[in-house]
Design a protein around this motif. Sequence first.
Motif, PDB file in Angstrom:
ATOM      1  N   ASP A  33       0.830  -1.220   0.000  1.00 10.52           N
ATOM      2  CA  ASP A  33       0.000   0.000   0.000  1.00 10.52           C
ATOM      3  C   ASP A  33       0.856   1.258   0.000  1.00 10.52           C
ATOM      4  O   ASP A  33       0.560   2.245   0.676  1.00 10.52           O
ATOM      5  CB  ASP A  33      -0.947   0.017   1.215  1.00 10.52           C
ATOM      6  CG  ASP A  33      -2.009  -1.063   1.123  1.00 10.52           C
ATOM      7  OD1 ASP A  33      -2.353  -1.444  -0.008  1.00 10.52           O
ATOM      8  OD2 ASP A  33      -2.475  -1.530   2.176  1.00 10.52           O
ATOM      9  N   GLU A  48      -8.626   2.848  -4.602  1.00 12.00           N
ATOM     10  CA  GLU A  48      -8.910   2.459  -3.219  1.00 12.00           C
ATOM     11  C   GLU A  48     -10.197   3.113  -2.725  1.00 12.00           C
ATOM     12  O   GLU A  48     -11.021   2.479  -2.043  1.00 12.00           O
ATOM     13  CB  GLU A  48      -7.734   2.865  -2.318  1.00 12.00           C
ATOM     14  CG  GLU A  48      -7.948   2.617  -0.839  1.00 12.00           C
ATOM     15  CD  GLU A  48      -7.998   1.140  -0.491  1.00 12.00           C
ATOM     16  OE1 GLU A  48      -8.512   0.821   0.596  1.00 12.00           O
ATOM     17  OE2 GLU A  48      -7.519   0.317  -1.300  1.00 12.00           O
ATOM     18  N   THR A 165      -2.010   9.679   0.357  1.00 11.53           N
ATOM     19  CA  THR A 165      -1.949   8.230   0.522  1.00 11.53           C
ATOM     20  C   THR A 165      -2.151   7.841   1.979  1.00 11.53           C
ATOM     21  O   THR A 165      -2.897   6.908   2.300  1.00 11.53           O
ATOM     22  CB  THR A 165      -0.594   7.685   0.025  1.00 11.53           C
ATOM     23  OG1 THR A 165      -0.427   8.019  -1.347  1.00 11.53           O
ATOM     24  CG2 THR A 165      -0.525   6.175   0.192  1.00 11.53           C
ATOM     25  N   ALA A 166      -1.477   8.563   2.869  1.00  3.73           N
ATOM     26  CA  ALA A 166      -1.594   8.271   4.298  1.00  3.73           C
ATOM     27  C   ALA A 166      -3.025   8.483   4.782  1.00  3.73           C
ATOM     28  O   ALA A 166      -3.552   7.695   5.574  1.00  3.73           O
ATOM     29  CB  ALA A 166      -0.632   9.152   5.083  1.00  3.73           C
ATOM     30  N   VAL A 167      -3.667   9.552   4.296  1.00  2.37           N
ATOM     31  CA  VAL A 167      -5.056   9.831   4.693  1.00  2.37           C
ATOM     32  C   VAL A 167      -5.989   8.738   4.161  1.00  2.37           C
ATOM     33  O   VAL A 167      -6.891   8.265   4.863  1.00  2.37           O
ATOM     34  CB  VAL A 167      -5.495  11.217   4.174  1.00  2.37           C
ATOM     35  CG1 VAL A 167      -6.981  11.426   4.415  1.00  2.37           C
ATOM     36  CG2 VAL A 167      -4.691  12.314   4.849  1.00  2.37           C
ATOM     37  N   THR A 168      -5.765   8.315   2.914  1.00  2.31           N
ATOM     38  CA  THR A 168      -6.628   7.313   2.282  1.00  2.31           C
ATOM     39  C   THR A 168      -6.560   5.970   2.994  1.00  2.31           C
ATOM     40  O   THR A 168      -7.590   5.321   3.237  1.00  2.31           O
ATOM     41  CB  THR A 168      -6.226   7.127   0.801  1.00  2.31           C
ATOM     42  OG1 THR A 168      -6.342   8.378   0.123  1.00  2.31           O
ATOM     43  CG2 THR A 168      -7.106   6.086   0.123  1.00  2.31           C
ATOM     44  N   PHE A 169      -5.359   5.556   3.334  1.00  7.49           N
ATOM     45  CA  PHE A 169      -5.197   4.245   3.953  1.00  7.49           C
ATOM     46  C   PHE A 169      -5.213   4.308   5.483  1.00  7.49           C
ATOM     47  O   PHE A 169      -5.007   3.294   6.142  1.00  7.49           O
ATOM     48  CB  PHE A 169      -3.896   3.592   3.462  1.00  7.49           C
ATOM     49  CG  PHE A 169      -3.937   3.203   2.003  1.00  7.49           C
ATOM     50  CD1 PHE A 169      -4.556   2.032   1.611  1.00  7.49           C
ATOM     51  CD2 PHE A 169      -3.392   4.022   1.026  1.00  7.49           C
ATOM     52  CE1 PHE A 169      -4.603   1.669   0.270  1.00  7.49           C
ATOM     53  CE2 PHE A 169      -3.439   3.665  -0.311  1.00  7.49           C
ATOM     54  CZ  PHE A 169      -4.055   2.492  -0.689  1.00  7.49           C
ATOM     55  N   HIS A 170      -5.459   5.506   6.032  1.00  3.54           N
ATOM     56  CA  HIS A 170      -5.625   5.695   7.481  1.00  3.54           C
ATOM     57  C   HIS A 170      -4.485   5.060   8.276  1.00  3.54           C
ATOM     58  O   HIS A 170      -4.711   4.303   9.217  1.00  3.54           O
ATOM     59  CB  HIS A 170      -6.965   5.105   7.946  1.00  3.54           C
ATOM     60  CG  HIS A 170      -8.138   5.589   7.169  1.00  3.54           C
ATOM     61  ND1 HIS A 170      -8.603   6.881   7.247  1.00  3.54           N
ATOM     62  CD2 HIS A 170      -8.939   4.954   6.274  1.00  3.54           C
ATOM     63  CE1 HIS A 170      -9.643   7.031   6.449  1.00  3.54           C
ATOM     64  NE2 HIS A 170      -9.862   5.880   5.832  1.00  3.54           N
ATOM     65  N   ASN A 171      -3.288   5.372   7.864  1.00  2.07           N
ATOM     66  CA  ASN A 171      -2.142   4.738   8.505  1.00  2.07           C
ATOM     67  C   ASN A 171      -0.948   5.683   8.485  1.00  2.07           C
ATOM     68  O   ASN A 171      -0.447   6.026   7.414  1.00  2.07           O
ATOM     69  CB  ASN A 171      -1.794   3.430   7.767  1.00  2.07           C
ATOM     70  CG  ASN A 171      -0.821   2.568   8.545  1.00  2.07           C
ATOM     71  OD1 ASN A 171      -0.088   3.055   9.395  1.00  2.07           O
ATOM     72  ND2 ASN A 171      -0.828   1.272   8.251  1.00  2.07           N
ATOM     73  N   VAL A 172      -0.526   6.083   9.686  1.00  2.00           N
ATOM     74  CA  VAL A 172       0.637   6.968   9.770  1.00  2.00           C
ATOM     75  C   VAL A 172       1.889   6.258   9.268  1.00  2.00           C
ATOM     76  O   VAL A 172       2.772   6.866   8.667  1.00  2.00           O
ATOM     77  CB  VAL A 172       0.842   7.455  11.216  1.00  2.00           C
ATOM     78  CG1 VAL A 172       2.119   8.297  11.327  1.00  2.00           C
ATOM     79  CG2 VAL A 172      -0.352   8.267  11.683  1.00  2.00           C
ATOM     80  N   THR A 174       2.086   4.321   6.841  1.00  3.84           N
ATOM     81  CA  THR A 174       2.107   4.451   5.385  1.00  3.84           C
ATOM     82  C   THR A 174       2.783   5.750   4.982  1.00  3.84           C
ATOM     83  O   THR A 174       3.583   5.789   4.041  1.00  3.84           O
ATOM     84  CB  THR A 174       0.673   4.414   4.823  1.00  3.84           C
ATOM     85  OG1 THR A 174       0.087   3.160   5.121  1.00  3.84           O
ATOM     86  CG2 THR A 174       0.687   4.617   3.308  1.00  3.84           C
TER      87      THR A 174
END
Length: 287
Positions: A33, A48, A165-172, A174
């Motif tokens: 991801d 996504e 990308t980080a906001v979309t996959f909700h993962n810092v 990332t």
Amino acid sequence: MKRQWKILLWLAEIVGGCAIFALGFDLFLIPNDLNAGGLSGLAMIVVEVIGHGSVGFLTLVANIPLFLVGWKQLGRRFFVGSLIGSVALSAFVELFTILPGVQTDPMLGALYGGLFCGVGSGLVFLSGASTGGADIVVRLLKQRFRHVPLGKIFMAFDGVVILLTAVTFHNVNTLLYCGITLFCCSQLVDAVVYHFDYSKVALIITSKYDEVAEVIGTKLYRGVTFLYGQGSYSGKDTKVILTAIKRQQVADLKELVVTIDPNAFIILQESHQVLGDGFARYSRDSL
């Protein structure tokens, strides 16, 4: 025949660069991801969010308005090369989806994904083309900010995509991993685009400056300039040899100089984009 050979090499550089980029993207980035920014990264985010679609197809469609601007601002050769690069990249991204993604630690995925994508992008840029999309924007920005290395412009522009990308996959995590990918990618772009253009500048201090200057001209076919200096300890006036050589001529230069004067003092330093006879010619389109 010579012109046809140059065209084939030009096409091979573009297509080869796109293949390397697509390998890094499909094998290392998508399974983790991650992305290296650009339109392909944006397309990955869109897929996504909406839950369906193709990264390659969305990238190809989004290129259309950017190509129209690129043709006008950057010329026909860049347009044709970028069109080829765009189609090739989209095709390779789709083709390489049949390969199993490399299941590895995200850190390694970020590093190797950035390495592959950086080398691939660098080769395409080195050919005077692009993979379309964000690369066209980067080239347009390069015309405006000519003193900024290409990789740094990449890093600034694609940083926004990484944040999305980080906001979309909700993962810092990332965000942090994508930052590593982007840094590696930008460094490799600069390494590929600028490294092959490095030469060496030599300063040679010797009492036999006339002999050394002659042998540099006759054996290495390089010009020499005399700089006038003075020894601090001896107070004697002397001539300092200044010459620019190709990287592969360094060993020959050392051997020639030391053969004439074993006590010669040689200073070698990197020089980027030496312009003039025997080297590159200035062009406003240069990277």
